[in-house]
Design a protein around this motif. Structure first.
Motif, PDB file in Angstrom:
ATOM      1  N   LYS A   1       0.850  -1.207   0.000  1.00 45.73           N
ATOM      2  CA  LYS A   1       0.000   0.000   0.000  1.00 45.73           C
ATOM      3  C   LYS A   1       0.877   1.246   0.000  1.00 45.73           C
ATOM      4  CE  LYS A   1      -4.242  -1.396   2.357  1.00 45.73           C
ATOM      5  NZ  LYS A   1      -3.886  -2.609   3.130  1.00 45.73           N
ATOM      6  N   ARG A   2       0.542   2.177  -0.847  1.00 48.35           N
ATOM      7  CA  ARG A   2       1.257   3.459  -0.941  1.00 48.35           C
ATOM      8  C   ARG A   2       0.233   4.572  -1.146  1.00 48.35           C
ATOM      9  NH1 ARG A   2       6.676   2.722   0.449  1.00 48.35           N
ATOM     10  NH2 ARG A   2       7.630   1.072  -0.775  1.00 48.35           N
ATOM     11  N   PRO A   3       0.637   5.821  -0.940  1.00 48.83           N
ATOM     12  CA  PRO A   3      -0.270   6.927  -1.291  1.00 48.83           C
ATOM     13  C   PRO A   3      -0.524   6.957  -2.806  1.00 48.83           C
ATOM     14  CG  PRO A   3       1.614   7.712  -0.002  1.00 48.83           C
ATOM     15  CD  PRO A   3       1.894   6.292  -0.353  1.00 48.83           C
ATOM     16  N   MET A   4      -1.702   7.399  -3.214  1.00 49.38           N
ATOM     17  CA  MET A   4      -2.009   7.503  -4.649  1.00 49.38           C
ATOM     18  C   MET A   4      -1.267   8.668  -5.290  1.00 49.38           C
ATOM     19  SD  MET A   4      -3.393   6.401  -7.312  1.00 49.38           S
ATOM     20  CE  MET A   4      -4.648   5.180  -6.947  1.00 49.38           C
ATOM     21  N   LYS A   5      -1.088   9.747  -4.493  1.00 45.82           N
ATOM     22  CA  LYS A   5      -0.431  10.956  -5.011  1.00 45.82           C
ATOM     23  C   LYS A   5       0.585  11.426  -3.995  1.00 45.82           C
ATOM     24  CE  LYS A   5      -3.273  14.158  -7.523  1.00 45.82           C
ATOM     25  NZ  LYS A   5      -4.379  15.131  -7.419  1.00 45.82           N
ATOM     26  N   VAL A   6       1.732  11.871  -4.474  1.00 47.46           N
ATOM     27  CA  VAL A   6       2.706  12.485  -3.569  1.00 47.46           C
ATOM     28  C   VAL A   6       3.268  13.760  -4.206  1.00 47.46           C
ATOM     29  CG1 VAL A   6       3.446  10.353  -2.410  1.00 47.46           C
ATOM     30  CG2 VAL A   6       4.656  11.119  -4.472  1.00 47.46           C
ATOM     31  N   THR A   7       3.734  14.665  -3.360  1.00 49.31           N
ATOM     32  CA  THR A   7       4.517  15.811  -3.815  1.00 49.31           C
ATOM     33  C   THR A   7       5.905  15.638  -3.221  1.00 49.31           C
ATOM     34  OG1 THR A   7       2.536  17.168  -3.763  1.00 49.31           O
ATOM     35  CG2 THR A   7       4.648  18.326  -3.910  1.00 49.31           C
ATOM     36  N   VAL A   8       6.913  15.649  -4.103  1.00 48.42           N
ATOM     37  CA  VAL A   8       8.286  15.426  -3.674  1.00 48.42           C
ATOM     38  C   VAL A   8       9.094  16.697  -3.899  1.00 48.42           C
ATOM     39  CG1 VAL A   8      10.346  13.997  -4.000  1.00 48.42           C
ATOM     40  CG2 VAL A   8       8.100  13.005  -4.344  1.00 48.42           C
ATOM     41  N   ARG A   9       9.875  17.059  -2.889  1.00 50.64           N
ATOM     42  CA  ARG A   9      10.790  18.187  -2.994  1.00 50.64           C
ATOM     43  C   ARG A   9      12.192  17.602  -3.066  1.00 50.64           C
ATOM     44  NH1 ARG A   9      13.234  21.975   0.690  1.00 50.64           N
ATOM     45  NH2 ARG A   9      13.382  23.995  -0.363  1.00 50.64           N
ATOM     46  N   TYR A  10      12.992  18.058  -4.014  1.00 50.63           N
ATOM     47  CA  TYR A  10      14.321  17.469  -4.200  1.00 50.63           C
ATOM     48  C   TYR A  10      15.236  18.463  -4.895  1.00 50.63           C
ATOM     49  CZ  TYR A  10      12.888  16.989  -9.055  1.00 50.63           C
ATOM     50  OH  TYR A  10      12.461  17.271 -10.333  1.00 50.63           O
ATOM     51  N   GLN A  11      16.518  18.174  -4.862  1.00 51.96           N
ATOM     52  CA  GLN A  11      17.501  18.976  -5.591  1.00 51.96           C
ATOM     53  C   GLN A  11      17.982  18.223  -6.822  1.00 51.96           C
ATOM     54  OE1 GLN A  11      19.995  19.743  -1.990  1.00 51.96           O
ATOM     55  NE2 GLN A  11      20.431  21.696  -2.992  1.00 51.96           N
ATOM     56  N   ASP A  12      18.351  18.982  -7.863  1.00 51.12           N
ATOM     57  CA  ASP A  12      19.023  18.377  -9.012  1.00 51.12           C
ATOM     58  C   ASP A  12      20.534  18.515  -8.824  1.00 51.12           C
ATOM     59  OD1 ASP A  12      19.809  20.954  -9.775  1.00 51.12           O
ATOM     60  OD2 ASP A  12      18.132  21.187 -11.171  1.00 51.12           O
ATOM     61  N   ARG A  13      21.316  18.070  -9.799  1.00 55.47           N
ATOM     62  CA  ARG A  13      22.770  18.063  -9.597  1.00 55.47           C
ATOM     63  C   ARG A  13      23.374  19.472  -9.648  1.00 55.47           C
ATOM     64  NH1 ARG A  13      26.068  14.595 -13.885  1.00 55.47           N
ATOM     65  NH2 ARG A  13      24.461  13.000 -13.798  1.00 55.47           N
TER      66      ARG A  13
END
Ligand code: ZN
Length: 156
Positions: free
Chosen positions: A100-112
């Motif tokens: 089971k996982r969330p249907m929708k997520v918002t992810v914050r991340y950095q690129d290189r």
């Protein structure tokens, strides 16, 4: 560019919490390039630092257009709904299970280049983000599998 060895379940490196990426240097770029090669060769949906023996918060995730997105210091900042679906892991070869996982997520991340991004994902992609970010906290899907861990069929 090179293919790196993928760490398998049973190795304690997969149970450790990773530290943030702080040095955005050539060494990091080489690691990410190698992870692209390794993941493409393994035909996987994602690959996290500890799976190649690096205890840093970075991963590659297959996104909607089937390319691999680099996520550095990622964090799930919002999630919504629920889905259940089958999941496997390159570190747990030959197995899969329902998770089971969330249907929708918002992810914050950095690129290189150290720029921060926020990205929404749904369905399979949301699942892949959750799975990879769990690796960075030392967790495998096998800890939260619903029901038995199943064998993938040898023949296709
Ligand atoms: Zn995995």
């Amino acid at each position: 560019m090179a293919i790196r060895n993928i760490v398998k379940v049973g190795d304690e490196i997969l149970t450790k919490k990773c530290r943030p990426v702080t040095d955005f240097n050539q060494r990091l770029f080489t690691l990410l390039d190698d992870m692209h090669d390794t993941l493409a060769a393994a035909e996987g949906a994602g690959l996290a630092g500890p799976q190649v023996g690096i205890l840093r918060r970075l991963a590659l995730v297959m996104v909607e257009d089937e390319s691999y997105l680099e996520i550095i210091n990622p964090e799930i900042v919002a999630s919504e709904g629920e889905q259940e679906g089958s999941e496997g892991c390159l570190s747990v070869p030959g197995k899969y299970g329902m998770v089971k996982r969330p249907m929708k997520v918002t992810v914050r991340y950095q690129d290189r280049e150290q720029n921060w991004h926020e990205r929404e994902a749904e369905g399979f992609t949301a699942r892949a983000f959750c799975h990879e970010i769990d690796h960075l906290d030392g967790h495998l899907y096998t800890e939260i599998v619903d029901g038995p861990l199943l064998d993938t069929e040898e023949a296709e």
